[in-house]
Write a protein that holds these residues in place. Sequence first.
Motif, PDB file in Angstrom:
ATOM      1  N   ASN A 180     100.326  60.941  55.856  1.00 42.98           N
ATOM      2  CA  ASN A 180     101.030  62.101  55.311  1.00 42.98           C
ATOM      3  C   ASN A 180     101.457  61.789  53.882  1.00 42.98           C
ATOM      4  O   ASN A 180     102.127  60.777  53.638  1.00 42.98           O
ATOM      5  CB  ASN A 180     102.258  62.440  56.151  1.00 42.98           C
ATOM      6  CG  ASN A 180     101.889  62.990  57.522  1.00 42.98           C
ATOM      7  OD1 ASN A 180     101.499  64.144  57.649  1.00 42.98           O
ATOM      8  ND2 ASN A 180     102.003  62.143  58.551  1.00 42.98           N
TER       9      ASN A 180
ATOM     10  N   VAL B  86      92.928  73.827  47.193  1.00 40.51           N
ATOM     11  CA  VAL B  86      94.221  74.507  47.206  1.00 40.51           C
ATOM     12  C   VAL B  86      94.260  75.441  46.008  1.00 40.51           C
ATOM     13  O   VAL B  86      93.865  75.048  44.905  1.00 40.51           O
ATOM     14  CB  VAL B  86      95.390  73.500  47.142  1.00 40.51           C
ATOM     15  CG1 VAL B  86      96.711  74.239  47.034  1.00 40.51           C
ATOM     16  CG2 VAL B  86      95.402  72.596  48.352  1.00 40.51           C
TER      17      VAL B  86
ATOM     18  N   THR C 178     101.898  63.779  49.619  1.00 37.61           N
ATOM     19  CA  THR C 178     101.942  65.010  48.827  1.00 37.61           C
ATOM     20  C   THR C 178     101.167  64.818  47.531  1.00 37.61           C
ATOM     21  O   THR C 178     101.053  63.704  47.010  1.00 37.61           O
ATOM     22  CB  THR C 178     103.388  65.414  48.500  1.00 37.61           C
ATOM     23  OG1 THR C 178     104.010  64.352  47.765  1.00 37.61           O
ATOM     24  CG2 THR C 178     104.172  65.694  49.766  1.00 37.61           C
TER      25      THR C 178
ATOM     26  N   PHE D  64     102.427  69.773  47.176  1.00 31.67           N
ATOM     27  CA  PHE D  64     101.950  70.331  48.445  1.00 31.67           C
ATOM     28  C   PHE D  64     101.575  69.195  49.394  1.00 31.67           C
ATOM     29  O   PHE D  64     101.047  68.159  48.984  1.00 31.67           O
ATOM     30  CB  PHE D  64     100.774  71.286  48.231  1.00 31.67           C
ATOM     31  CG  PHE D  64      99.519  70.650  47.690  1.00 31.67           C
ATOM     32  CD1 PHE D  64      98.533  70.157  48.546  1.00 31.67           C
ATOM     33  CD2 PHE D  64      99.301  70.560  46.321  1.00 31.67           C
ATOM     34  CE1 PHE D  64      97.377  69.591  48.053  1.00 31.67           C
ATOM     35  CE2 PHE D  64      98.149  69.990  45.818  1.00 31.67           C
ATOM     36  CZ  PHE D  64      97.178  69.500  46.676  1.00 31.67           C
ATOM     37  N   PRO D  65     101.875  69.363  50.700  1.00 32.98           N
ATOM     38  CA  PRO D  65     101.645  68.281  51.658  1.00 32.98           C
ATOM     39  C   PRO D  65     100.194  68.227  52.131  1.00 32.98           C
ATOM     40  O   PRO D  65      99.515  69.257  52.231  1.00 32.98           O
ATOM     41  CB  PRO D  65     102.575  68.653  52.814  1.00 32.98           C
ATOM     42  CG  PRO D  65     102.650  70.141  52.749  1.00 32.98           C
ATOM     43  CD  PRO D  65     102.546  70.519  51.301  1.00 32.98           C
ATOM     44  N   VAL D  66      99.746  67.012  52.428  1.00 35.34           N
ATOM     45  CA  VAL D  66      98.413  66.782  52.999  1.00 35.34           C
ATOM     46  C   VAL D  66      98.587  65.853  54.197  1.00 35.34           C
ATOM     47  O   VAL D  66      99.287  64.845  54.118  1.00 35.34           O
ATOM     48  CB  VAL D  66      97.445  66.148  51.976  1.00 35.34           C
ATOM     49  CG1 VAL D  66      96.066  65.948  52.603  1.00 35.34           C
ATOM     50  CG2 VAL D  66      97.346  67.003  50.724  1.00 35.34           C
ATOM     51  N   GLU D  67      97.951  66.216  55.303  1.00 34.28           N
ATOM     52  CA  GLU D  67      97.948  65.369  56.497  1.00 34.28           C
ATOM     53  C   GLU D  67      96.506  65.030  56.839  1.00 34.28           C
ATOM     54  O   GLU D  67      95.662  65.929  56.954  1.00 34.28           O
ATOM     55  CB  GLU D  67      98.614  66.076  57.675  1.00 34.28           C
ATOM     56  CG  GLU D  67      98.627  65.225  58.944  1.00 34.28           C
ATOM     57  CD  GLU D  67      99.176  65.973  60.138  1.00 34.28           C
ATOM     58  OE1 GLU D  67     100.180  65.522  60.710  1.00 34.28           O
ATOM     59  OE2 GLU D  67      98.576  67.018  60.508  1.00 34.28           O
TER      60      GLU D  67
ATOM     61  N   THR E 220      99.634  76.900  47.008  1.00 33.75           N
ATOM     62  CA  THR E 220     100.852  76.215  46.597  1.00 33.75           C
ATOM     63  C   THR E 220     101.307  76.836  45.287  1.00 33.75           C
ATOM     64  O   THR E 220     100.556  77.579  44.637  1.00 33.75           O
ATOM     65  CB  THR E 220     100.626  74.702  46.444  1.00 33.75           C
ATOM     66  OG1 THR E 220     101.879  74.068  46.182  1.00 33.75           O
ATOM     67  CG2 THR E 220      99.665  74.400  45.292  1.00 33.75           C
TER      68      THR E 220
ATOM     69  N   ASN F 189      94.557  68.463  57.152  1.00 35.29           N
ATOM     70  CA  ASN F 189      95.365  69.684  57.133  1.00 35.29           C
ATOM     71  C   ASN F 189      96.105  69.801  55.807  1.00 35.29           C
ATOM     72  O   ASN F 189      96.722  68.830  55.349  1.00 35.29           O
ATOM     73  CB  ASN F 189      96.393  69.671  58.268  1.00 35.29           C
ATOM     74  CG  ASN F 189      95.739  69.538  59.628  1.00 35.29           C
ATOM     75  OD1 ASN F 189      94.750  70.198  59.918  1.00 35.29           O
ATOM     76  ND2 ASN F 189      96.295  68.678  60.469  1.00 35.29           N
ATOM     77  N   THR F 190      96.024  70.987  55.219  1.00 33.01           N
ATOM     78  CA  THR F 190      96.788  71.256  54.003  1.00 33.01           C
ATOM     79  C   THR F 190      96.968  72.755  53.850  1.00 33.01           C
ATOM     80  O   THR F 190      96.337  73.548  54.570  1.00 33.01           O
ATOM     81  CB  THR F 190      96.073  70.682  52.763  1.00 33.01           C
ATOM     82  OG1 THR F 190      96.930  70.794  51.633  1.00 33.01           O
ATOM     83  CG2 THR F 190      94.783  71.427  52.480  1.00 33.01           C
ATOM     84  N   ASN F 191      97.833  73.182  52.949  1.00 34.98           N
ATOM     85  CA  ASN F 191      98.039  74.600  52.690  1.00 34.98           C
ATOM     86  C   ASN F 191      96.871  75.168  51.898  1.00 34.98           C
ATOM     87  O   ASN F 191      96.214  74.456  51.129  1.00 34.98           O
ATOM     88  CB  ASN F 191      99.325  74.817  51.895  1.00 34.98           C
ATOM     89  CG  ASN F 191     100.549  74.328  52.648  1.00 34.98           C
ATOM     90  OD1 ASN F 191     100.517  74.193  53.860  1.00 34.98           O
ATOM     91  ND2 ASN F 191     101.625  74.058  51.919  1.00 34.98           N
TER      92      ASN F 191
END
Length: 677
Positions: free
Chosen positions: A250, A285, A252, A206-209, A200, A195-197
Amino acid sequence: MTTETILYIILAGVVSIALAVFMYGYKSKQKGLLTWVFGILRFITLFSILLLIINPKFKSETYTIEKPKLPVLIDNSASVGELYQTENVSELLQKLKENGDLNDKFDVSYYTFGSDFRESDSISFNEKNTNISKALTSTNELFKNQTAPTIVITDGNPTLGNDYEFSSATFQNAIYPVILGDSIKYTDLKIEQLNTNRYTFLKNQFPVEVILTYSGVGPVNSEFVVTQGTVGVFRTNVSFSESETSKTLNFTLPSNLVGLQKYTAQILPLADEKNKINNSKQFAVEVIDQATNVLVVSKIVHPDLGALKKAITTNEQRTVSFKKPAEAVSVLNDYQLIILYQPDRSFAAVFSEMEKLKKNSWVISGLQTDWYFLNGAQDNFTKETSNQSEDIQAQLNSNYGTFAVEDIGFNNFPPLHTEFGALTIPVPNEVLLEQTVSGLTNGNPLLATLEINGKRDAILDGEGFWRWRARSFLETESFQSFDDFIGNIIQYLASNKRRTRLEVSSETFYYNNKPIRISAQYFDKNYVFDNRASLNITLKNKDTEKQTVFPMLLRNNYYEVDLNSLSAGEYNYTVSVSNEAVSSSGSFTILDFNVEQQFLNANVSKLRRIAKHTDGSAYFITQTDAMIQSLLANDNFQNIERSEQKVVPLIDWKYLLALIVLALAAEWFVRKYNGLI
């Protein structure tokens, strides 16, 4: 027939006999046999005519034998081929079609499912997603209140939709899963989810899960790596065991360059892994250096404001701030769009400052709007107020051409609340939604857009649209359609870009297991949407230099093309209009990700559970003979005799009309033969 009708028929018979006797027994010149012949024929004629006048009704009952249904749902996704089951499925279908006993007992029908559910005409095993829940739900609706045991041929691994085990809980008929694949668990490391945006901002993190899973025996160690091109940007060691089979990471990543940034996430495979495709996943992204800032000015708290925020911020390129009128005046210049929710006299300074700054605005009115103030604060629209409320519904204007908009079911949405009165817009405008009351348009706009000297505005005359978002979710199980509708309005209003005759809308990147669509609008020289044009899109793969041309199809007030047949890669495109020197170009990237390659075996336990919950039985593909015998031997699946009772009026009985014609013709013939005519 009722007693009254029977008495009328008896009376008709008596009258017919009396008239026949009077005409041919009392004053007739004929004697002997002719008197009887004419009397009987006249009786038949008179009695038949009187019967038609009385028009008695008779009940007729017909019986039909209805066989139980047997829908066969076939998984048409690519995972069937990945598990080497395509030949087995084809052989099973042939066996079902050729089994005479099965087809004698059941009314067998065939359906396929992947992303969608449809009646089977061909099987390709190339669909990029598996939505088992939709297939079961659609079958349940299709065979509602019918005896319809259902065969589901699948590996049980969904990639789209709800949990099908939950959907099967309301299934009315027994489910017989045919399991494709085996239950053997292989040693496997897998990126279960990333999961990511999508967007950005420059110089941000930007966060990455990432969710990693492990199946196998004994503890293992590996390394998780994220690379951009050949450069590693993140690295960490991971360990798993039989008791700890999943990990969630998790972290970034920095966004230092503007544009589309592509990454590859990978968990290094073990030596004995069978499937290494699911060890890596590409993601991207888009880094932008400016966000669209939207300001909502309101002095009241209302659920509409929450719905607005959710819908607008679905697109990560947009931010929303809320201010009261007194706080908003000094910061208006920091925003591209000002939304004024139910303005009253406290908004006077806001309107004055907006006029100086030439800010784009969207006014949303409702029951707490001060129309006496609003009519004087601006010149774009006025409303005759009555201080009485009215409930109104929406109808999409299919001729709206300012930007592409799709009907998301406005007619079925709950009503909005507004003040009773006529809304007048004296300046050039386009009505997007029309007001309807009891299904009829009342001539007033509900939502309209205006563009004057490059300044864009809109008016929505109704509060309570938060219910629209809720209803949209109930109908589609997603907020996306409503959020896209609001997003299109925001995109139009927040932009000061000059309008062109050809406007193209596309994403900068797509995943190839998701819909890949590009839409366009073409306007004539008066900037009226032209639905007679012929639009084509020319695509060029940057790596192979292969060029392909697709026609764009007309959909309501925009043109669209589906590009899901394209392979992963980078593409340049040009949308052009036939016989016109008008075109628009751009580029996009398709990222390679085949979710159907992520599975090593069938989800046996889940398929067995849905069979048990519905009183069915699960079978492996090698046990289909036993399944067929079980269906044939099951006494719960029997033919049903249905009776249908119809009430038929005598006037519909054609034979009676024929009898009248025959009686009259016979009397004429006898008279002619005997020289009486």
